[in-house]
Design a protein around this motif. Structure first.
Motif, short mmCIF file in Angstrom:
data_model
loop_
_atom_site.label_atom_id
_atom_site.label_comp_id
_atom_site.label_asym_id
_atom_site.label_seq_id
_atom_site.Cartn_x
_atom_site.Cartn_y
_atom_site.Cartn_z
N VAL A 107 28.37 41.53 20.88
CA VAL A 107 29.54 42.01 21.61
C VAL A 107 30.68 41.03 21.44
N TYR A 108 31.82 41.56 21.01
CA TYR A 108 33.04 40.78 20.90
C TYR A 108 34.05 41.41 21.84
N MET A 109 34.41 40.68 22.90
CA MET A 109 35.34 41.19 23.90
C MET A 109 36.66 40.45 23.79
N GLU A 110 37.76 41.18 24.00
CA GLU A 110 39.08 40.57 23.95
C GLU A 110 39.93 41.11 25.09
N TYR A 111 40.64 40.22 25.73
CA TYR A 111 41.57 40.57 26.81
C TYR A 111 42.85 39.80 26.60
N GLY A 112 43.96 40.34 27.06
CA GLY A 112 45.22 39.63 27.02
C GLY A 112 45.32 38.67 28.19
N GLU A 113 45.76 37.46 27.94
CA GLU A 113 45.88 36.46 29.01
C GLU A 113 46.84 36.89 30.10
N GLU A 114 47.83 37.69 29.76
CA GLU A 114 48.83 38.11 30.74
C GLU A 114 48.67 39.57 31.14
N ASP A 115 47.51 40.15 30.85
CA ASP A 115 47.24 41.54 31.20
C ASP A 115 47.19 41.68 32.72
N LYS A 116 48.05 42.52 33.27
CA LYS A 116 48.11 42.70 34.73
C LYS A 116 47.08 43.70 35.23
N LEU A 117 46.65 44.61 34.38
CA LEU A 117 45.65 45.61 34.78
C LEU A 117 44.24 45.02 34.75
N PHE A 118 43.94 44.29 33.67
CA PHE A 118 42.61 43.69 33.51
C PHE A 118 42.76 42.17 33.49
N GLU A 119 43.16 41.61 34.61
CA GLU A 119 43.36 40.16 34.69
C GLU A 119 42.06 39.45 34.33
N PRO A 120 42.16 38.42 33.50
CA PRO A 120 40.94 37.73 33.06
C PRO A 120 40.02 37.28 34.20
N SER A 121 40.59 36.72 35.26
CA SER A 121 39.73 36.22 36.35
C SER A 121 39.07 37.34 37.15
N ARG A 122 39.70 38.52 37.18
CA ARG A 122 39.14 39.64 37.96
C ARG A 122 38.28 40.58 37.13
N VAL A 123 38.53 40.66 35.82
CA VAL A 123 37.82 41.64 35.01
C VAL A 123 37.08 40.99 33.83
N ALA A 124 37.79 40.27 33.00
CA ALA A 124 37.20 39.73 31.77
C ALA A 124 36.03 38.77 32.06
N LEU A 125 36.28 37.80 32.92
CA LEU A 125 35.22 36.81 33.19
C LEU A 125 34.02 37.42 33.90
N PRO A 126 34.21 38.26 34.92
CA PRO A 126 33.04 38.93 35.52
C PRO A 126 32.29 39.80 34.51
N ASN A 127 33.00 40.51 33.63
CA ASN A 127 32.32 41.32 32.61
C ASN A 127 31.53 40.43 31.67
N ARG A 128 32.13 39.32 31.25
CA ARG A 128 31.42 38.38 30.39
C ARG A 128 30.15 37.86 31.06
N ASP A 129 30.29 37.45 32.32
CA ASP A 129 29.15 36.91 33.05
C ASP A 129 28.05 37.96 33.24
N ARG A 130 28.45 39.18 33.49
CA ARG A 130 27.49 40.27 33.66
C ARG A 130 26.72 40.52 32.35
N LEU A 131 27.42 40.45 31.24
CA LEU A 131 26.75 40.62 29.95
C LEU A 131 25.77 39.49 29.66
N ARG A 132 26.11 38.31 30.07
CA ARG A 132 25.25 37.15 29.81
C ARG A 132 24.04 37.12 30.73
N GLY A 133 24.16 37.78 31.90
CA GLY A 133 23.12 37.72 32.92
C GLY A 133 21.87 38.42 32.64
#
Length: 133
Positions: A107-133
């Protein structure tokens, strides 16, 4: 979608790969809204049509998507790792948990650092952590 597909056709021809660019039947992928399979059945049939026309290495099928398409692409790869060995996703809002399996897609995931809809701290990092879990 046409410009996107035309660009991929050029790159695919140069790299000698087959690219399939399906479009949802409605405003987004039906599986995401209703867990119905009409769009997924269409994708499966389209993949089979590509297989009919050209040789496909079944060990090297990737799925990619952006936004809702990324949520569907990642869910499909996690639930079908024998079909999709890799998921390339951008701005994935959510995904369905994988079925129990020893196989896992890359899995290769990409998010924009300034994305207001999918903010990295609210969406990207939890999704990453969920995939790793």
């Amino acid at each position: 979608l046409t410009q996107f597909a035309e660009r991929w056709q050029k790159d695919a021809a140069e790299s000698q790969i087959a690219v399939l660019v399906p479009e949802s039947k409605g405003p987004t992928w039906d599986y995401l809204l209703t867990c119905q399979r009409r769009d997924m059945d269409f994708i499966q049939s389209a993949i089979n049509e590509v297989r009919r026309r050209v040789w496909v290495d079944d060990q090297r099928i990737a799925v990619m998507g952006m936004s809702d398409g990324a949520s569907l692409a990642l869910s499909m790869a996690l639930r079908n790792p024998r079909v999709f060995t890799t998921a390339l996703v951008q701005a994935t809002g959510f995904f369905h948990d994988p079925l129990p399996s020893c196989l896992k897609p890359r899995v290769y995931m990409e998010y924009g650092e300034e994305d207001k809809l999918f903010e990295p701290s609210r969406v990207a990092l939890p999704n990453r952590d969920r995939l790793r879990g």
